[in-house]
Each structure stands twice: as C-alpha cells, then as structure tokens.
Design a protein around this motif. Structure first.
Motif, PDB file in Angstrom:
ATOM      1  N   LEU A  27       0.870  -1.175   0.000  1.00 26.23           N
ATOM      2  CA  LEU A  27       0.000   0.000   0.000  1.00 26.23           C
ATOM      3  C   LEU A  27       0.903   1.221   0.000  1.00 26.23           C
ATOM      4  O   LEU A  27       1.798   1.332   0.842  1.00 26.23           O
ATOM      5  CB  LEU A  27      -0.889   0.026   1.235  1.00 26.23           C
ATOM      6  CG  LEU A  27      -1.857  -1.127   1.425  1.00 26.23           C
ATOM      7  CD1 LEU A  27      -2.580  -0.975   2.754  1.00 26.23           C
ATOM      8  CD2 LEU A  27      -2.842  -1.188   0.289  1.00 26.23           C
ATOM      9  N   ARG A  28       0.645   2.112  -0.929  1.00 19.02           N
ATOM     10  CA  ARG A  28       1.438   3.340  -1.021  1.00 19.02           C
ATOM     11  C   ARG A  28       0.535   4.522  -0.698  1.00 19.02           C
ATOM     12  O   ARG A  28      -0.466   4.728  -1.369  1.00 19.02           O
ATOM     13  CB  ARG A  28       2.008   3.492  -2.423  1.00 19.02           C
ATOM     14  CG  ARG A  28       3.057   2.489  -2.743  1.00 19.02           C
ATOM     15  CD  ARG A  28       3.654   2.754  -4.119  1.00 19.02           C
ATOM     16  NE  ARG A  28       4.891   2.037  -4.268  1.00 19.02           N
ATOM     17  CZ  ARG A  28       4.987   0.877  -4.891  1.00 19.02           C
ATOM     18  NH1 ARG A  28       3.925   0.332  -5.425  1.00 19.02           N
ATOM     19  NH2 ARG A  28       6.153   0.271  -4.990  1.00 19.02           N
ATOM     20  N   LEU A  29       0.902   5.278   0.301  1.00 16.31           N
ATOM     21  CA  LEU A  29       0.143   6.465   0.674  1.00 16.31           C
ATOM     22  C   LEU A  29       0.919   7.680   0.191  1.00 16.31           C
ATOM     23  O   LEU A  29       1.629   8.323   0.955  1.00 16.31           O
ATOM     24  CB  LEU A  29      -0.074   6.533   2.184  1.00 16.31           C
ATOM     25  CG  LEU A  29      -0.750   5.339   2.836  1.00 16.31           C
ATOM     26  CD1 LEU A  29      -0.958   5.609   4.322  1.00 16.31           C
ATOM     27  CD2 LEU A  29      -2.060   5.007   2.152  1.00 16.31           C
ATOM     28  N   GLN A  30       0.801   7.976  -1.068  1.00 15.67           N
ATOM     29  CA  GLN A  30       1.492   9.132  -1.615  1.00 15.67           C
ATOM     30  C   GLN A  30       0.588  10.360  -1.645  1.00 15.67           C
ATOM     31  O   GLN A  30       1.065  11.473  -1.811  1.00 15.67           O
ATOM     32  CB  GLN A  30       2.040   8.801  -2.996  1.00 15.67           C
ATOM     33  CG  GLN A  30       3.146   7.765  -2.890  1.00 15.67           C
ATOM     34  CD  GLN A  30       3.717   7.361  -4.213  1.00 15.67           C
ATOM     35  OE1 GLN A  30       2.979   7.004  -5.121  1.00 15.67           O
ATOM     36  NE2 GLN A  30       5.018   7.401  -4.321  1.00 15.67           N
ATOM     37  N   ASP A  31      -0.703  10.155  -1.466  1.00 13.99           N
ATOM     38  CA  ASP A  31      -1.643  11.257  -1.333  1.00 13.99           C
ATOM     39  C   ASP A  31      -1.291  12.017  -0.060  1.00 13.99           C
ATOM     40  O   ASP A  31      -1.098  11.405   1.003  1.00 13.99           O
ATOM     41  CB  ASP A  31      -3.069  10.694  -1.266  1.00 13.99           C
ATOM     42  CG  ASP A  31      -4.089  11.737  -0.949  1.00 13.99           C
ATOM     43  OD1 ASP A  31      -4.506  12.453  -1.873  1.00 13.99           O
ATOM     44  OD2 ASP A  31      -4.463  11.852   0.245  1.00 13.99           O
ATOM     45  N   ARG A  32      -1.189  13.327  -0.153  1.00 18.81           N
ATOM     46  CA  ARG A  32      -0.804  14.148   1.012  1.00 18.81           C
ATOM     47  C   ARG A  32      -1.682  13.908   2.222  1.00 18.81           C
ATOM     48  O   ARG A  32      -1.204  13.791   3.342  1.00 18.81           O
ATOM     49  CB  ARG A  32      -0.870  15.635   0.656  1.00 18.81           C
ATOM     50  CG  ARG A  32       0.342  16.166   0.006  1.00 18.81           C
ATOM     51  CD  ARG A  32       0.277  17.676  -0.071  1.00 18.81           C
ATOM     52  NE  ARG A  32      -1.086  18.147  -0.307  1.00 18.81           N
ATOM     53  CZ  ARG A  32      -1.403  19.160  -1.066  1.00 18.81           C
ATOM     54  NH1 ARG A  32      -0.476  19.853  -1.662  1.00 18.81           N
ATOM     55  NH2 ARG A  32      -2.647  19.519  -1.234  1.00 18.81           N
ATOM     56  N   ASP A  33      -2.999  13.884   2.003  1.00 19.20           N
ATOM     57  CA  ASP A  33      -3.910  13.710   3.132  1.00 19.20           C
ATOM     58  C   ASP A  33      -3.762  12.335   3.776  1.00 19.20           C
ATOM     59  O   ASP A  33      -3.710  12.213   4.999  1.00 19.20           O
ATOM     60  CB  ASP A  33      -5.360  13.934   2.697  1.00 19.20           C
ATOM     61  CG  ASP A  33      -5.630  15.377   2.317  1.00 19.20           C
ATOM     62  OD1 ASP A  33      -4.960  16.281   2.849  1.00 19.20           O
ATOM     63  OD2 ASP A  33      -6.525  15.599   1.482  1.00 19.20           O
ATOM     64  N   ALA A  34      -3.688  11.285   2.955  1.00 21.22           N
ATOM     65  CA  ALA A  34      -3.556   9.931   3.497  1.00 21.22           C
ATOM     66  C   ALA A  34      -2.250   9.792   4.275  1.00 21.22           C
ATOM     67  O   ALA A  34      -2.228   9.201   5.368  1.00 21.22           O
ATOM     68  CB  ALA A  34      -3.632   8.901   2.375  1.00 21.22           C
ATOM     69  N   ALA A  35      -1.168  10.334   3.745  1.00 19.71           N
ATOM     70  CA  ALA A  35       0.118  10.272   4.449  1.00 19.71           C
ATOM     71  C   ALA A  35       0.060  11.055   5.759  1.00 19.71           C
ATOM     72  O   ALA A  35       0.592  10.615   6.784  1.00 19.71           O
ATOM     73  CB  ALA A  35       1.233  10.799   3.555  1.00 19.71           C
TER      74      ALA A  35
END
Length: 162
Positions: free
Chosen positions: A63-71
């Motif tokens: 799982l990659r959280l590259q979205d600013r909000d998700a990170a």
C-alpha cells in the motif's frame, strides 16, 4: 504476535513491514478509532508512507500512501496510537478504509453527515469499522461491514448535522 518493522528512507519516506496480511490484523476499540480520527483532523504535512504486508505463499501486498492527506493521516495515527504494532497498523488501515468508504459507498451516506469542520459518524458505523475483518488489500469488505450494522429499518434517525 505479528512482527512490524519501520524503516525511513533518505528522502523521508517511511516503509512499514508487516509480517502478515492485513486480514490478520486485530480488531480495535471504537474509542481508539475515534481518537485516531480526531488526531487526523489536526494532521499536517507528512512524507509518503508505504506498507508492505507478507502473504503466505504469494507476493507481498503493498500500500502506497502518496496522497498528502492519506500520508498525513497515517502520521497522525503514528503520533497518537503508534505504527510499531499490529494494533496501530490496524487503526491506521481502518481509518483510511473509513474515509474511502465515506467517499465512495453511496449506501453508507445514512451513517454519517459531513460538516465544514469534519463529520458526524454514527456510533454504529464506528463500532462496525472497529470490528470488521480487514480484507487482504487493507480495506473493508462492504458486505462484512454491512452485516455488522443494524438493519435499515432500525436506523430511521440520520446522523445529527453539525
């Protein structure tokens, strides 16, 4: 006990290595999930996060959280509950799955009300999100989640607007 290791990359990215699939992660308490939500509401910028889950007999799930909000939300969970244990990882995935459910599942709209400053989420949805088994991609199986919610006729009262 499921082993969890975290590694920071030179550019600031964080990789969490979990020695089991998301479906093996524990359930959490409703209150811990609510507290993570509250902490996430105050989240600031954060580096990308990556989660790599071991799968028996298969390639790992990433799982990659590259979205600013998700990170940022994952970083808030790290500060509030920690991401060094299966329990903390479970809180994080459930929080992200709840946000995805609220954004994508039409049927779930009766279980929360969006406000300018956040959302009012019904206790029944918090409870179900805390207890449902995560699927192997780290999200909710909507059929399993719905099975934990009261029948449609029992929820005549919508979530209260803010």
């Amino acid at each position: 006990m499921i082993d969890v290791k975290s590694v920071s990359a030179p550019a600031g990215e964080v990789l969490h290595l979990i020695a089991a699939p998301p479906s093996a992660l524990p359930t959490v308490t409703r209150r811990d999930l609510e507290q993570a939500w509250e902490a996430a509401q105050l989240a600031g910028a954060a580096p990308p996060r990556f989660f790599r889950f071991a799968q028996a007999g298969g390639p790992p799930v990433e799982l990659r959280l590259q979205d600013r909000d998700a990170a940022a939300w994952a970083a808030a969970v790290e500060r509030s509950a920690g991401l060094s244990s299966p329990y903390g990882i479970s809180i994080c995935l459930r929080l992200l799955a709840l946000v995805a459910l609220m954004a994508e599942a039409e049927w779930a709209r009766g279980w929360f009300v969006l406000r300018r400053d956040g959302a009012d989420i019904r206790p029944e949805l918090w409870h179900a999100a805390a207890l449902v088994t995560l699927n192997d991609s780290g999200g909710f199986d909507e059929t399993d989640l719905r099975a934990l919610l009261p029948e449609q006729s029992e929820r005549l009262r919508p979530a209260r607007p803010g």
